[in-house]
Design a protein around this motif. Structure first.
Motif, PDB file in Angstrom:
ATOM      1  N   GLN A  90       0.827  -1.208   0.000  1.00 24.91           N
ATOM      2  CA  GLN A  90       0.000   0.000   0.000  1.00 24.91           C
ATOM      3  C   GLN A  90       0.865   1.262   0.000  1.00 24.91           C
ATOM      4  O   GLN A  90       0.503   2.248  -0.653  1.00 24.91           O
ATOM      5  CB  GLN A  90      -0.953  -0.004   1.197  1.00 24.91           C
ATOM      6  CG  GLN A  90      -2.103  -0.975   0.985  1.00 24.91           C
ATOM      7  CD  GLN A  90      -3.051  -1.006   2.152  1.00 24.91           C
ATOM      8  OE1 GLN A  90      -2.646  -1.053   3.307  1.00 24.91           O
ATOM      9  NE2 GLN A  90      -4.340  -0.983   1.848  1.00 24.91           N
ATOM     10  N   ASN A 108      -0.553   2.314   8.767  1.00 26.78           N
ATOM     11  CA  ASN A 108      -1.343   1.719   9.845  1.00 26.78           C
ATOM     12  C   ASN A 108      -1.244   0.197   9.876  1.00 26.78           C
ATOM     13  O   ASN A 108      -1.244  -0.401  10.946  1.00 26.78           O
ATOM     14  CB  ASN A 108      -2.800   2.161   9.746  1.00 26.78           C
ATOM     15  CG  ASN A 108      -2.984   3.606  10.150  1.00 26.78           C
ATOM     16  OD1 ASN A 108      -2.225   4.130  10.965  1.00 26.78           O
ATOM     17  ND2 ASN A 108      -3.965   4.264   9.583  1.00 26.78           N
ATOM     18  N   ARG A 109      -1.152  -0.424   8.718  1.00 28.14           N
ATOM     19  CA  ARG A 109      -1.011  -1.885   8.689  1.00 28.14           C
ATOM     20  C   ARG A 109       0.364  -2.338   9.174  1.00 28.14           C
ATOM     21  O   ARG A 109       0.506  -3.424   9.721  1.00 28.14           O
ATOM     22  CB  ARG A 109      -1.266  -2.412   7.286  1.00 28.14           C
ATOM     23  CG  ARG A 109      -2.748  -2.530   7.010  1.00 28.14           C
ATOM     24  CD  ARG A 109      -3.060  -3.468   5.876  1.00 28.14           C
ATOM     25  NE  ARG A 109      -4.483  -3.678   5.779  1.00 28.14           N
ATOM     26  CZ  ARG A 109      -5.372  -2.785   5.346  1.00 28.14           C
ATOM     27  NH1 ARG A 109      -4.962  -1.591   4.971  1.00 28.14           N
ATOM     28  NH2 ARG A 109      -6.648  -3.075   5.290  1.00 28.14           N
ATOM     29  N   GLU A 144      -3.116   3.984   4.960  1.00 29.70           N
ATOM     30  CA  GLU A 144      -3.481   2.596   5.217  1.00 29.70           C
ATOM     31  C   GLU A 144      -2.246   1.718   5.358  1.00 29.70           C
ATOM     32  O   GLU A 144      -2.195   0.831   6.213  1.00 29.70           O
ATOM     33  CB  GLU A 144      -4.396   2.070   4.113  1.00 29.70           C
ATOM     34  CG  GLU A 144      -5.788   2.662   4.173  1.00 29.70           C
ATOM     35  CD  GLU A 144      -6.714   2.134   3.090  1.00 29.70           C
ATOM     36  OE1 GLU A 144      -6.282   1.312   2.252  1.00 29.70           O
ATOM     37  OE2 GLU A 144      -7.881   2.556   3.086  1.00 29.70           O
TER      38      GLU A 144
END
Length: 151
Positions: free
Chosen positions: A53, A78-79, A75
């Motif tokens: 991402q 955060n992952r 994203e």
């Protein structure tokens, strides 16, 4: 230390994906990591997805797609956070912090200045330790490079 510390099951193709990222070939990096992600153990999927991402976010940045770049960078960061500080031979903390720095700069600059942010990418792509500064940014942007974990 994050909850994910074992890297025995890391896919050997990860090295290829990381090399593509470090070369700035974000689309190809995405392809390699997506293939790994689809086959990965469910607990490792966020690790691969987070890196891909960030790569796709940078691909969007290169196309001056401010919204897509912001969404995917956020994203991806955060992952990856649960995998800090290192996982699978990757300095995850440094990568997540890098993604966050670029995302913050995009937000501070706004959509109308996405081309200025994108123009900084070649200055730091694949150059460990390099930094770029955008007019109006209060801090230099880190190199777009995935560092190996420190031994």
């Amino acid at each position: 230390m994050g909850p994910y510390t074992s890297c025995d099951s890391v896919d050997p193709r990860l090295g290829e994906g990381l090399a593509l990222f470090n070369q700035g070939d974000y689309y190809a990096c995405h392809d390699v990591l997506e293939a790994i992600w689809m086959e990965a153990d469910p607990l490792e999927k966020p690790f691969y997805q987070g890196i891909l991402q960030i790569a796709v976010g940078l691909y969007h940045l290169g196309n001056h797609n401010w919204r897509g770049a912001c969404i995917l960078l956020g994203e991806g960061v955060n992952r990856l956070r649960p995998f800090e500080p290192t996982y699978g031979g990757v300095d995850v903390e440094r990568l997540a912090d890098c993604g966050w720095a670029w995302l913050t700069t995009l937000h501070q600059s706004g959509a109308e200045r996405v081309a200025e942010v994108a123009a900084a990418v070649p200055q730091v792509q694949g150059s460990p330790g390099a930094t770029a500064t955008i007019a109006g940014s209060d801090r230099p942007l880190p190199a777009l490079y995935i560092y190996p974990r420190e031994a």
